[in-house]
Enzyme design. Structure first.
Site, PDB file in Angstrom:
ATOM      1  N   ASN A 182      53.048  57.904  19.107  1.00 50.62           N
ATOM      2  CA  ASN A 182      53.270  56.993  17.987  1.00 50.62           C
ATOM      3  C   ASN A 182      54.685  57.125  17.437  1.00 50.62           C
ATOM      4  O   ASN A 182      55.376  58.110  17.692  1.00 50.62           O
ATOM      5  CB  ASN A 182      52.251  57.267  16.882  1.00 50.62           C
ATOM      6  N   GLU A 183      55.100  56.133  16.649  1.00 50.65           N
ATOM      7  CA  GLU A 183      56.462  56.136  16.113  1.00 50.65           C
ATOM      8  C   GLU A 183      56.675  57.241  15.090  1.00 50.65           C
ATOM      9  O   GLU A 183      57.776  57.751  14.943  1.00 50.65           O
ATOM     10  CB  GLU A 183      56.784  54.767  15.488  1.00 50.65           C
ATOM     11  N   GLY A 210      52.755  63.423  12.934  1.00 50.93           N
ATOM     12  CA  GLY A 210      51.663  63.776  12.032  1.00 50.93           C
ATOM     13  C   GLY A 210      50.276  63.424  12.513  1.00 50.93           C
ATOM     14  O   GLY A 210      49.287  63.862  11.918  1.00 50.93           O
ATOM     15  N   THR A 255      46.059  66.491  21.561  1.00 46.60           N
ATOM     16  CA  THR A 255      46.048  65.032  21.446  1.00 46.60           C
ATOM     17  C   THR A 255      44.995  64.500  20.477  1.00 46.60           C
ATOM     18  O   THR A 255      44.889  63.291  20.278  1.00 46.60           O
ATOM     19  CB  THR A 255      45.843  64.396  22.833  1.00 46.60           C
ATOM     20  N   GLY A 278      28.093  60.632   6.687  1.00 51.82           N
ATOM     21  CA  GLY A 278      28.722  61.929   6.865  1.00 51.82           C
ATOM     22  C   GLY A 278      29.950  62.039   5.985  1.00 51.82           C
ATOM     23  O   GLY A 278      30.129  61.266   5.038  1.00 51.82           O
ATOM     24  N   ASP A 330      40.909  68.938  18.181  1.00 47.29           N
ATOM     25  CA  ASP A 330      39.751  68.071  18.387  1.00 47.29           C
ATOM     26  C   ASP A 330      39.366  67.902  19.851  1.00 47.29           C
ATOM     27  O   ASP A 330      38.264  67.432  20.139  1.00 47.29           O
ATOM     28  CB  ASP A 330      40.011  66.681  17.781  1.00 47.29           C
ATOM     29  N   HIS A 378      39.992  83.436 -17.508  1.00 49.12           N
ATOM     30  CA  HIS A 378      39.116  82.643 -18.382  1.00 49.12           C
ATOM     31  C   HIS A 378      39.960  81.758 -19.309  1.00 49.12           C
ATOM     32  O   HIS A 378      40.958  82.226 -19.856  1.00 49.12           O
ATOM     33  CB  HIS A 378      38.253  83.582 -19.235  1.00 49.12           C
TER      34      HIS A 378
END
EC number: 1.8.1.4
Length: 509
Positions: free
Chosen positions: A73-74, A77, A183, A222, A355, A487
């Site tokens: 991609n250009e 991220g 990827t 989900g 992934d 606290h």
């Protein structure tokens, strides 16, 4: 082979550097552009610049490796920064502000406003500004750490070679000692339903709708489904999520937390049809969509009509045209790349993380894998405990958990004890008038060791990191209970839940 510096200087003289603005205060990224007959030499070549890939590339460069990162991609991220984690959090945050201002919340706090209007274009602009700054930030970090960015589609063309095909059809060859596949993943399509990113959208399209739909149906309740559904519900849409399972929040969520989470979302106006399956969707002549549903176990069919259908049934590994088949690397039945504990594939110098390998599809899991994988290449130890990887749902209230759920402990036959503390008894939550939810701690009955932490409430995504640290270092419930917490803070609820787990009673409830 030419040395790295010699290639760099040669190309500079020939004018093959293209300075590309990336929107970060005038800084520029300098990708390396060469002809196909001038391969780049590298120690590590990373394919993909998502959270796993870009972090791995920077770490490799910091360890002294000559590093190349290829991105199709250009912008850098990956999905997370461009069309995932980052833009969704901008919309989740801003839609929450709008919801507070538009409802009775502000008035109850003594803030009176005569009129509240939604400027969706401006909201989208703020989202894009955040994305641009962060993707540009990676380009700056690449430059700072001397990571070479090649823009193109990376394919492994040999066990020591990657070829990047650019948008103009040109190619760049990288001769490399090690290859790291990062990827990521892509949206899982729903059989028979075509996503057009207009009225039938994936998570990508749901981040860029031009107007608030009157009615939205979400397939899947989900993490992604409830996050994006809640964005548009808060902005005024009538949202119904259809979920095949009998609970909301996806895999891994504790059932007690899930039930309370569903109750709170329903109170906000989010509708759910659980134990229900979608059998099809038809776009009508007026542009609306008829969504056909029935009970998961089968039964009478029903049709829900909506303006926008959001498909959120999960993601699948993205391994298209990587050249894996030619190398003899076979995928597992779920499309993932098999790796060993050092993230090596069957070819030892080719690695995979994130992934595309087993485990939860989470950005921070990919980041951890990227760092330790590269450290392993350098001869270091490789360790990751997936039980200590937290999960967060960024709705309001947030949901976060790490470690085992009650259901998992029962299934594994582990004797445990439970400590709970409601935010309604927490002083900071009271002063903030934000008291929905609780902290739930699961400890081992015989040793008091923390086995799991489940949080529903304000700041859950921040609080869960204390739990992850406790799990990683084998802390007991008493260890946490005896640590002084400032606290008044929300994190006192975490301490109190551990008090309840360890000693049988909390102090303030």
């Amino acid at each position: 082979m030419q040395s790295w510096s010699r290639v760099y200087c040669s190309l500079a003289k020939r004018g093959h550097f293209n300075r590309i603005s990336h929107g970060l205060q005038g800084l520029s990224a300098v990708p390396l552009r060469t002809y196909a007959d001038q391969p780049i030499d590298a120690d590590v070549t990373v394919i993909g610049s998502g959270p796993g890939g870009y972090v791995a590339a920077i770490k490799a460069a910091q360890l002294g490796f000559k590093t190349v990162c290829i991105e199709k991609n250009e912008t850098l991220g990956g999905t997370c920064l461009n069309v995932g984690c980052i833009p969704s959090k901008a919309l989740l945050n801003n839609s929450h502000y709008y919801h507070m201002a538009h409802g009775k919340d502000f008035a109850s706090r003594g803030i009176e406003m005569s009129e509240v209007r939604l400027n969706l274009d401006k909201m989208m602009e703020q989202k894009s500004t955040a994305v641009k700054a962060l993707t540009g930030g990676i380009a700056h970090l690449f430059k700072q750490n001397k990571v070479v960015h090649v823009n193109g589609y990376g394919k492994i063309t040999g066990k020591n070679q990657v070829t990047a095909t650019k948008a103009d059809g040109g190619t760049q060859v990288i001769d490399t000692k090690n290859i790291l596949i990062a990827t990521g993943s892509e949206v899982t399509p729903f059989p028979g339903i075509t996503i057009d990113e207009d009225t039938i959208v994936s998570s990508t399209g749901a981040l860029s709708l031009k107007k608030v739909p009157e009615k939205m149906v979400v397939i899947g309740a989900g993490v992604i489904g409830v996050e994006l559904g809640s964005v548009w519900q808060r902005l005024g849409a009538d949202v119904t999520a259809v979920e095949f399972l009998g609970h909301v929040g996806g895999v891994g969520i504790d059932m007690e937390i899930s039930k309370n989470f569903q109750r709170i979302l329903q109170k906000q106006g989010f509708k759910f049809k659980l134990n229900t399956k979608v059998t099809g969707a038809t776009k009508k002549s007026d542009g609306k969509i008829d969504v056909s549903i029935e009970a998961a176990s089968g039964g009478k069919a029903e049709v829900i009509t909506c303006d926008v259908l959001l498909v959120c049934i999960g993601r699948r590994p993205f391994t298209k045209n990587l050249g894996l088949e030619e190398l003899g690397i076979e995928l597992d039945p779920r499309g993932r790349i098999p790796v060993n504990t050092r993230f090596q594939t069957k070819i030892p110098n080719i690695y995979a993380i994130g992934d595309v390998v087993a485990g939860p599809m989470l950005a921070h899991k990919a980041e951890d894998e990227g760092i330790i994988c590269v450290e392993g290449m350098a001869g270091g130890a490789v360790h990751i405990d997936y039980n200590c990887v937290p999960s967060v749902i960024y709705t309001h209230p947030e949901v976060a958990w790490v470690g085992k759920s009650e259901e998992q402990l029962k299934e594994e036959g582990i004797e445990y004890k439970v400590g709970k503390f409601p935010f309604a008894a927490n002083s900071r939550a009271k002063t903030n008038a934000d008291t929905d939810g609780m902290v739930k701690i699961l400890g081992q009955k015989s040793t008091d060791r923390v086995l799991g932490a489940h949080i529903l409430g304000p700041g859950a995504g921040e609080m869960v990191n204390e739990a992850a640290l406790a799990l990683e270092y084998g802390a007991s419930c008493e260890d946490i209970a005896r640590v002084c917490h400032a606290h008044p803070t929300l994190s006192e609820a975490f301490r109190e839940a551990n008090l309840a787990a360890s000693f049988g009673k909390s102090i303030n409830f």
